[in-house]
Design an enzyme around this catalytic site. Sequence first.
Site, PDB file in Angstrom:
ATOM      1  NE  ARG A 195      -1.899   4.478  88.210  1.00  0.00           N
ATOM      2  CZ  ARG A 195      -1.159   4.756  89.269  1.00  0.00           C
ATOM      3  NH1 ARG A 195      -1.649   4.570  90.472  1.00  0.00           N
ATOM      4  NH2 ARG A 195       0.057   5.234  89.140  1.00  0.00           N
ATOM      5  CG  HIS A 216       0.845   0.290  87.380  1.00  0.00           C
ATOM      6  ND1 HIS A 216       1.444   0.884  88.462  1.00  0.00           N
ATOM      7  CD2 HIS A 216       0.600   1.310  86.513  1.00  0.00           C
ATOM      8  CE1 HIS A 216       1.551   2.189  88.263  1.00  0.00           C
ATOM      9  NE2 HIS A 216       1.032   2.469  87.087  1.00  0.00           N
ATOM     10  CD1 TRP A 238      -5.149  13.878  82.970  1.00  0.00           C
ATOM     11  CD2 TRP A 238      -5.909  12.255  84.310  1.00  0.00           C
ATOM     12  NE1 TRP A 238      -4.061  13.190  83.470  1.00  0.00           N
ATOM     13  CE2 TRP A 238      -4.491  12.192  84.289  1.00  0.00           C
ATOM     14  CE3 TRP A 238      -6.592  11.321  85.097  1.00  0.00           C
ATOM     15  CZ2 TRP A 238      -3.764  11.242  85.003  1.00  0.00           C
ATOM     16  CZ3 TRP A 238      -5.873  10.380  85.812  1.00  0.00           C
ATOM     17  CH2 TRP A 238      -4.477  10.345  85.775  1.00  0.00           C
TER      18      TRP A 238
HETATM   19 FE1  CCH Z   1      -1.599   6.508  84.474  1.00  0.00          FE
HETATM   20  N1  CCH Z   1      -1.331   7.539  86.231  1.00  0.00           N
HETATM   21  N2  CCH Z   1       0.324   6.949  83.909  1.00  0.00           N
HETATM   22  N3  CCH Z   1      -1.826   5.380  82.811  1.00  0.00           N
HETATM   23  N4  CCH Z   1      -3.462   6.013  85.119  1.00  0.00           N
HETATM   24  C1  CCH Z   1      -2.251   7.715  87.235  1.00  0.00           C
HETATM   25  C2  CCH Z   1      -3.558   7.289  87.234  1.00  0.00           C
HETATM   26  C3  CCH Z   1      -4.128   6.528  86.212  1.00  0.00           C
HETATM   27  C4  CCH Z   1       1.199   7.723  84.611  1.00  0.00           C
HETATM   28  C5  CCH Z   1       1.028   8.237  85.892  1.00  0.00           C
HETATM   29  C6  CCH Z   1      -0.163   8.152  86.615  1.00  0.00           C
HETATM   30  C7  CCH Z   1      -0.901   5.195  81.825  1.00  0.00           C
HETATM   31  C8  CCH Z   1       0.350   5.841  81.722  1.00  0.00           C
HETATM   32  C9  CCH Z   1       0.891   6.641  82.703  1.00  0.00           C
HETATM   33  C10 CCH Z   1      -4.378   5.282  84.390  1.00  0.00           C
HETATM   34  C11 CCH Z   1      -4.121   4.559  83.238  1.00  0.00           C
HETATM   35  C12 CCH Z   1      -2.921   4.606  82.528  1.00  0.00           C
HETATM   36  C13 CCH Z   1      -1.641   8.465  88.297  1.00  0.00           C
HETATM   37  C14 CCH Z   1      -2.332   8.861  89.594  1.00  0.00           C
HETATM   38  C15 CCH Z   1      -0.366   8.752  87.908  1.00  0.00           C
HETATM   39  C16 CCH Z   1       0.680   9.534  88.691  1.00  0.00           C
HETATM   40  C17 CCH Z   1      -2.335   7.726  90.616  1.00  0.00           C
HETATM   41  C18 CCH Z   1      -2.996   8.159  91.914  1.00  0.00           C
HETATM   42  O1  CCH Z   1      -2.568   9.192  92.453  1.00  0.00           O
HETATM   43  O2  CCH Z   1      -3.917   7.461  92.377  1.00  0.00           O
HETATM   44  C19 CCH Z   1       2.384   7.944  83.819  1.00  0.00           C
HETATM   45  C20 CCH Z   1       3.602   8.772  84.240  1.00  0.00           C
HETATM   46  C21 CCH Z   1       2.205   7.291  82.649  1.00  0.00           C
HETATM   47  C22 CCH Z   1       3.208   7.290  81.561  1.00  0.00           C
HETATM   48  O3  CCH Z   1       2.929   7.068  80.425  1.00  0.00           O
HETATM   49  C23 CCH Z   1      -1.414   4.234  80.888  1.00  0.00           C
HETATM   50  C24 CCH Z   1      -0.674   3.743  79.650  1.00  0.00           C
HETATM   51  C25 CCH Z   1      -2.666   3.860  81.325  1.00  0.00           C
HETATM   52  C26 CCH Z   1      -3.659   2.877  80.758  1.00  0.00           C
HETATM   53  C27 CCH Z   1      -3.649   2.434  79.529  1.00  0.00           C
HETATM   54  C28 CCH Z   1      -5.683   5.366  85.021  1.00  0.00           C
HETATM   55  C29 CCH Z   1      -6.991   4.765  84.514  1.00  0.00           C
HETATM   56  C30 CCH Z   1      -5.521   6.155  86.174  1.00  0.00           C
HETATM   57  C31 CCH Z   1      -6.607   6.569  87.194  1.00  0.00           C
HETATM   58  C32 CCH Z   1      -6.563   5.690  88.408  1.00  0.00           C
HETATM   59  C33 CCH Z   1      -7.568   6.090  89.473  1.00  0.00           C
HETATM   60  O4  CCH Z   1      -7.459   5.534  90.577  1.00  0.00           O
HETATM   61  O5  CCH Z   1      -8.443   6.925  89.242  1.00  0.00           O
END
Ligand code: CCH
Length: 290
Positions: free
Chosen positions: A45, A49, A188
């Site tokens: 993540r 970002h 998920w």
């Molecule tokens: Fe994402 N993401 N993401 N994301 N994401 C969150 C967590 C992860 C969105 C919203 C969220 C991508 C695109 C999007 C990861 C990878 C990617 C969370 C929860 C939200 C909200 C955060 C929390 O509460 O800790 C949205 C909207 C989009 C729109 O497209 C893309 C692209 C990627 C990577 C290629 C990953 C991995 C996580 C898990 C993080 C964790 O701490 O477990």
Amino acid sequence: TLHIARPEKGKTLADFQNIYNSIAEKMKSESAYDDGTGYGPVLVRLSWHSSATYDKNDNSGGSYGGTFRFKKEASDVLSKGLENATKFLDPIHSEYPWLSHGDLYTLGGVTALQELGGPKTPWRPGRVDTGPETVPAHGRLPIPEGNASYVRNYYDRFGFNDQEVVALLGAHILGKTHLKNSGYDGPWDDDTNIFSNEFFGNLLERKWTLEKNAASNMQYNAKGGIMMLPTDYALVQDPKYLKYVKKYADDQDAFFSDFRDIYVKLLERGISFDDSIEPLVFKTLKEQLK
Ligand code: CCH
């Protein structure tokens, strides 16, 4: 803005493999993080970002300047929780102070992806730290409430097409949402730290119900406590996206290969690499035991 890759001088594949190994070993020794999920997902993540500020219209933002190290960028409410990833990587930077932050954050994501069973992902060095004045104003990260047209319009800023967007969002097989970070709640999938095409299988096969969570946000829930954000669910609501969701649910190899391509594109958006800069392919810790 032109971002010309200038790789760290005199460093070879072996030097970067050493960094890969340091990150991978630290992931192993701190595997208890987040109730046993480990640091892999939050590192992926962070790589996202730190690249997600890109704008094709003026070539601003993106991973090049490593500007996520500045509070000005990291304090975006949509990045809550990522301080865990930057804190995890700080000691790695102290061990390899010659590495730029943009290279560190992207290499962290590539390492995590491969160690969690994802595709071999070629990575190129050469990002150069830029100053706080190059941090774009907040507002470039996606909001989870969006529908399909929001998602399509959002990723147009990167120049990504429908197929690429669906492949990229398959990353949401990893990790979970945390009420205290984003106001969303739950993983998920049952497996939070194995990279696979199950995000697509879950989207198609589970029975999803739109419900209000404890933070009063609407999310899709299914039996067993798994969830989808509205932006994830948009991929089955839109026929053009749905076509690729079905393809990737059926064909794990196609997903791995397309995910690798779009993830590399994301991490390199806005950077000009000279032909002499060879993509580096790292061995996993497992492969090195052989
Ligand atoms: Fe994402 N993401 N993401 N994301 N994401 C969150 C967590 C992860 C969105 C919203 C969220 C991508 C695109 C999007 C990861 C990878 C990617 C969370 C929860 C939200 C909200 C955060 C929390 O509460 O800790 C949205 C909207 C989009 C729109 O497209 C893309 C692209 C990627 C990577 C290629 C990953 C991995 C996580 C898990 C993080 C964790 O701490 O477990």
